[in-house]
Design a protein around this motif. Sequence first.
Motif, PDB file in Angstrom:
ATOM      1  N   GLN A 194       0.822  -1.072   0.306  1.00  0.00           N
ATOM      2  CA  GLN A 194      -0.406  -0.027   0.056  1.00  0.00           C
ATOM      3  C   GLN A 194       1.127   1.115  -0.184  1.00  0.00           C
ATOM      4  O   GLN A 194       1.459   1.241   0.870  1.00  0.00           O
ATOM      5  N   PRO A 195       0.091   2.364  -0.880  1.00  0.00           N
ATOM      6  CA  PRO A 195       1.688   3.309  -0.431  1.00  0.00           C
ATOM      7  C   PRO A 195       1.255   3.951  -0.207  1.00  0.00           C
ATOM      8  O   PRO A 195       2.566   4.896   0.407  1.00  0.00           O
ATOM      9  N   LYS A 196       0.055   4.103   0.288  1.00  0.00           N
ATOM     10  CA  LYS A 196      -0.057   4.883   1.730  1.00  0.00           C
ATOM     11  C   LYS A 196       0.890   4.955   3.101  1.00  0.00           C
ATOM     12  O   LYS A 196       0.918   5.866   3.691  1.00  0.00           O
ATOM     13  N   LEU A 197       1.536   3.883   3.168  1.00  0.00           N
ATOM     14  CA  LEU A 197       2.133   3.203   4.460  1.00  0.00           C
ATOM     15  C   LEU A 197       3.554   3.675   3.770  1.00  0.00           C
ATOM     16  O   LEU A 197       4.863   3.963   4.864  1.00  0.00           O
ATOM     17  N   HIS A 198       4.078   3.799   2.604  1.00  0.00           N
ATOM     18  CA  HIS A 198       5.257   3.804   2.533  1.00  0.00           C
ATOM     19  C   HIS A 198       6.439   2.876   2.579  1.00  0.00           C
ATOM     20  O   HIS A 198       7.026   2.460   1.959  1.00  0.00           O
ATOM     21  N   VAL A 199       6.876   3.677   4.221  1.00  0.00           N
ATOM     22  CA  VAL A 199       7.586   2.663   4.744  1.00  0.00           C
ATOM     23  C   VAL A 199       7.269   1.997   6.058  1.00  0.00           C
ATOM     24  O   VAL A 199       7.225   3.092   6.811  1.00  0.00           O
ATOM     25  N   TYR A 200       8.158   0.673   6.921  1.00  0.00           N
ATOM     26  CA  TYR A 200       8.098   0.300   8.448  1.00  0.00           C
ATOM     27  C   TYR A 200       6.873  -0.196   8.627  1.00  0.00           C
ATOM     28  O   TYR A 200       5.607   0.410   8.271  1.00  0.00           O
ATOM     29  N   GLY A 201       6.909  -1.514   8.775  1.00  0.00           N
ATOM     30  CA  GLY A 201       5.229  -2.314   8.555  1.00  0.00           C
ATOM     31  C   GLY A 201       4.365  -2.634   7.935  1.00  0.00           C
ATOM     32  O   GLY A 201       3.276  -3.146   8.171  1.00  0.00           O
ATOM     33  N   GLU A 202       5.167  -2.312   6.915  1.00  0.00           N
ATOM     34  CA  GLU A 202       4.395  -1.928   5.595  1.00  0.00           C
ATOM     35  C   GLU A 202       3.193  -3.528   5.228  1.00  0.00           C
ATOM     36  O   GLU A 202       2.321  -3.940   4.233  1.00  0.00           O
ATOM     37  N   GLU A 203       4.508  -4.610   5.969  1.00  0.00           N
ATOM     38  CA  GLU A 203       4.419  -5.952   5.308  1.00  0.00           C
ATOM     39  C   GLU A 203       2.762  -6.437   5.800  1.00  0.00           C
ATOM     40  O   GLU A 203       1.857  -7.507   4.902  1.00  0.00           O
TER      41      GLU A 203
ATOM     42  N   ASP B 139      17.060   7.516  11.316  1.00  0.00           N
ATOM     43  CA  ASP B 139      16.875   8.316  12.326  1.00  0.00           C
ATOM     44  C   ASP B 139      15.785   6.917  13.083  1.00  0.00           C
ATOM     45  O   ASP B 139      14.817   6.874  12.419  1.00  0.00           O
ATOM     46  N   PRO B 140      15.989   6.386  14.065  1.00  0.00           N
ATOM     47  CA  PRO B 140      15.456   5.957  15.180  1.00  0.00           C
ATOM     48  C   PRO B 140      14.043   6.139  15.155  1.00  0.00           C
ATOM     49  O   PRO B 140      13.190   5.871  15.228  1.00  0.00           O
ATOM     50  N   ALA B 141      13.806   7.276  15.681  1.00  0.00           N
ATOM     51  CA  ALA B 141      12.548   8.143  16.382  1.00  0.00           C
ATOM     52  C   ALA B 141      11.772   7.961  14.886  1.00  0.00           C
ATOM     53  O   ALA B 141      10.630   7.930  15.750  1.00  0.00           O
ATOM     54  N   ALA B 142      12.365   9.175  13.833  1.00  0.00           N
ATOM     55  CA  ALA B 142      10.976   8.747  12.878  1.00  0.00           C
ATOM     56  C   ALA B 142      10.699   7.860  12.665  1.00  0.00           C
ATOM     57  O   ALA B 142       9.302   7.254  12.338  1.00  0.00           O
ATOM     58  N   ARG B 143      11.884   6.163  12.307  1.00  0.00           N
ATOM     59  CA  ARG B 143      11.067   5.493  12.233  1.00  0.00           C
ATOM     60  C   ARG B 143      10.409   4.511  13.380  1.00  0.00           C
ATOM     61  O   ARG B 143       9.324   4.021  12.605  1.00  0.00           O
ATOM     62  N   ARG B 144      11.045   4.481  14.651  1.00  0.00           N
ATOM     63  CA  ARG B 144       9.428   4.294  16.032  1.00  0.00           C
ATOM     64  C   ARG B 144       8.196   4.879  15.506  1.00  0.00           C
ATOM     65  O   ARG B 144       7.050   4.377  15.199  1.00  0.00           O
ATOM     66  N   ARG B 145       8.419   6.533  15.258  1.00  0.00           N
ATOM     67  CA  ARG B 145       7.236   7.159  14.954  1.00  0.00           C
ATOM     68  C   ARG B 145       6.315   6.708  13.353  1.00  0.00           C
ATOM     69  O   ARG B 145       4.819   6.679  13.472  1.00  0.00           O
TER      70      ARG B 145
ATOM     71  N   GLY C  87       2.665   9.492  16.171  1.00  0.00           N
ATOM     72  CA  GLY C  87       2.333   8.192  15.651  1.00  0.00           C
ATOM     73  C   GLY C  87       0.593   8.632  15.994  1.00  0.00           C
ATOM     74  O   GLY C  87       0.535   8.650  14.504  1.00  0.00           O
ATOM     75  N   LEU C  88       0.173   8.760  16.391  1.00  0.00           N
ATOM     76  CA  LEU C  88      -1.331   8.955  16.385  1.00  0.00           C
ATOM     77  C   LEU C  88      -2.034  10.205  15.797  1.00  0.00           C
ATOM     78  O   LEU C  88      -2.961  10.291  14.383  1.00  0.00           O
ATOM     79  N   HIS C  89      -0.718  11.169  16.100  1.00  0.00           N
ATOM     80  CA  HIS C  89      -1.468  12.499  15.070  1.00  0.00           C
ATOM     81  C   HIS C  89      -1.607  11.966  13.683  1.00  0.00           C
ATOM     82  O   HIS C  89      -1.933  12.463  12.494  1.00  0.00           O
ATOM     83  N   ASP C  90      -0.108  11.919  12.978  1.00  0.00           N
ATOM     84  CA  ASP C  90      -0.042  11.228  11.828  1.00  0.00           C
ATOM     85  C   ASP C  90      -0.730  10.443  10.526  1.00  0.00           C
ATOM     86  O   ASP C  90      -1.678  10.440  10.238  1.00  0.00           O
ATOM     87  N   ALA C  91      -1.249   8.817  12.163  1.00  0.00           N
ATOM     88  CA  ALA C  91      -2.612   8.522  11.498  1.00  0.00           C
ATOM     89  C   ALA C  91      -3.674   9.176  11.402  1.00  0.00           C
ATOM     90  O   ALA C  91      -4.661   9.072  10.271  1.00  0.00           O
ATOM     91  N   LEU C  92      -4.102   9.982  12.403  1.00  0.00           N
ATOM     92  CA  LEU C  92      -5.426  10.671  12.359  1.00  0.00           C
ATOM     93  C   LEU C  92      -5.386  11.806  11.401  1.00  0.00           C
ATOM     94  O   LEU C  92      -6.987  11.860  10.739  1.00  0.00           O
ATOM     95  N   ALA C  93      -4.233  12.231  10.628  1.00  0.00           N
ATOM     96  CA  ALA C  93      -4.438  13.076   9.448  1.00  0.00           C
ATOM     97  C   ALA C  93      -4.935  12.183   8.973  1.00  0.00           C
ATOM     98  O   ALA C  93      -5.196  12.374   7.324  1.00  0.00           O
ATOM     99  N   GLU C  94      -5.344  10.457   8.135  1.00  0.00           N
ATOM    100  CA  GLU C  94      -5.770   9.915   7.266  1.00  0.00           C
ATOM    101  C   GLU C  94      -6.540   9.279   7.390  1.00  0.00           C
ATOM    102  O   GLU C  94      -6.494   8.315   7.056  1.00  0.00           O
ATOM    103  N   LEU C  95      -7.205   9.877   9.022  1.00  0.00           N
ATOM    104  CA  LEU C  95      -8.606   9.111   8.994  1.00  0.00           C
ATOM    105  C   LEU C  95      -9.872   8.933   7.674  1.00  0.00           C
ATOM    106  O   LEU C  95     -10.324   7.777   7.507  1.00  0.00           O
ATOM    107  N   PRO C  96      -9.792  10.138   7.310  1.00  0.00           N
ATOM    108  CA  PRO C  96     -11.093   9.812   6.132  1.00  0.00           C
ATOM    109  C   PRO C  96     -10.374   8.630   4.631  1.00  0.00           C
ATOM    110  O   PRO C  96     -11.062   8.059   4.489  1.00  0.00           O
ATOM    111  N   TRP C  97      -9.331   9.083   4.848  1.00  0.00           N
ATOM    112  CA  TRP C  97      -9.292   7.648   4.163  1.00  0.00           C
ATOM    113  C   TRP C  97      -9.751   6.513   4.585  1.00  0.00           C
ATOM    114  O   TRP C  97      -9.935   5.310   3.724  1.00  0.00           O
ATOM    115  N   VAL C  98      -9.039   5.932   5.652  1.00  0.00           N
ATOM    116  CA  VAL C  98      -8.891   4.648   5.591  1.00  0.00           C
ATOM    117  C   VAL C  98     -10.326   4.742   6.114  1.00  0.00           C
ATOM    118  O   VAL C  98     -11.201   3.439   5.893  1.00  0.00           O
ATOM    119  N   LEU C  99     -11.109   5.342   6.309  1.00  0.00           N
ATOM    120  CA  LEU C  99     -13.023   5.270   6.296  1.00  0.00           C
ATOM    121  C   LEU C  99     -13.387   5.042   4.991  1.00  0.00           C
ATOM    122  O   LEU C  99     -14.590   3.738   4.771  1.00  0.00           O
TER     123      LEU C  99
END
Length: 282
Positions: free
Chosen positions: A163-172, A204-210, A245-257
Amino acid sequence: MRKVTVVVASHNRREQLLDTLPRHRAPVILVDNASTDGTAAAVAARHPRVRVLRLPVNAGAAARNAGAALAHTPYVAFADDDSYWEGDALDQAAHALDKHPSTALLAARVLVGPTARLDPVSAAMAAAPLGTTPTQPGPSVLGFLACAAVVRRDVFLAVGGFQPKLHVYGEEALLAMDLAVRGWGLAYLPTLVVRHLPLPTGRDPAARRRMMIRNDLLTTWLRRPATRAVREAARALSTSDGRGGLHDALAELPWVLRHRRRVPPHLEAALRRLETGQAAVG
């Protein structure tokens, strides 16, 4: 005749890529994620048999979709710029997929670093919490490491790939669920070996975790029950990375729905069994 093509996605890791590319024993397609370090030119000069596709923007994990679309073999193996398939692993994978037509994805055993330490994800798969069915070549799984997976090309593309929306990390995780929903098997085959040679100082490990928390939340909201989605969002509030991470995810909530499709009960039960087993071993 070769049945497997290796698709490697890379971004600004030219030197490491030049070291790992010749270690693959199959045709390679490199998808350069808009690198600015001369990756595409260097690979073309040093490894002219590697097909290079340079993307105009960094597509993250979805770059693998473009590479798979270019392949002409029935199976595609994924690798990162810091990993490679060892020995005859790809021939073994092709044989296993030929023999098990209901299997869409094989996850390999991953050995990390110069000491060949077993990756914890591989150890968890070997424990086989979901068991092994007669139609699969190894223990059933509902997850994998992208740098150590072989897929049926047509099935991978049919479900949309990464899924392109996930970009990288945990996309599997999302791809694994979507394959399973369509009735395809995913199996761990420990005789397939991938060597993973991460740099001591990575990105950047902090950016990766987020980003991982964001993607875990998006995947949960897209496919898991509402109660689970709410619980994971609440859990994210306990750390600064989680709140980001939650802040970033909430920005995608319309797409999720718009794209939310819950997995069926039997698959949700299997996911919970996996999580119970993971919690038991920490």
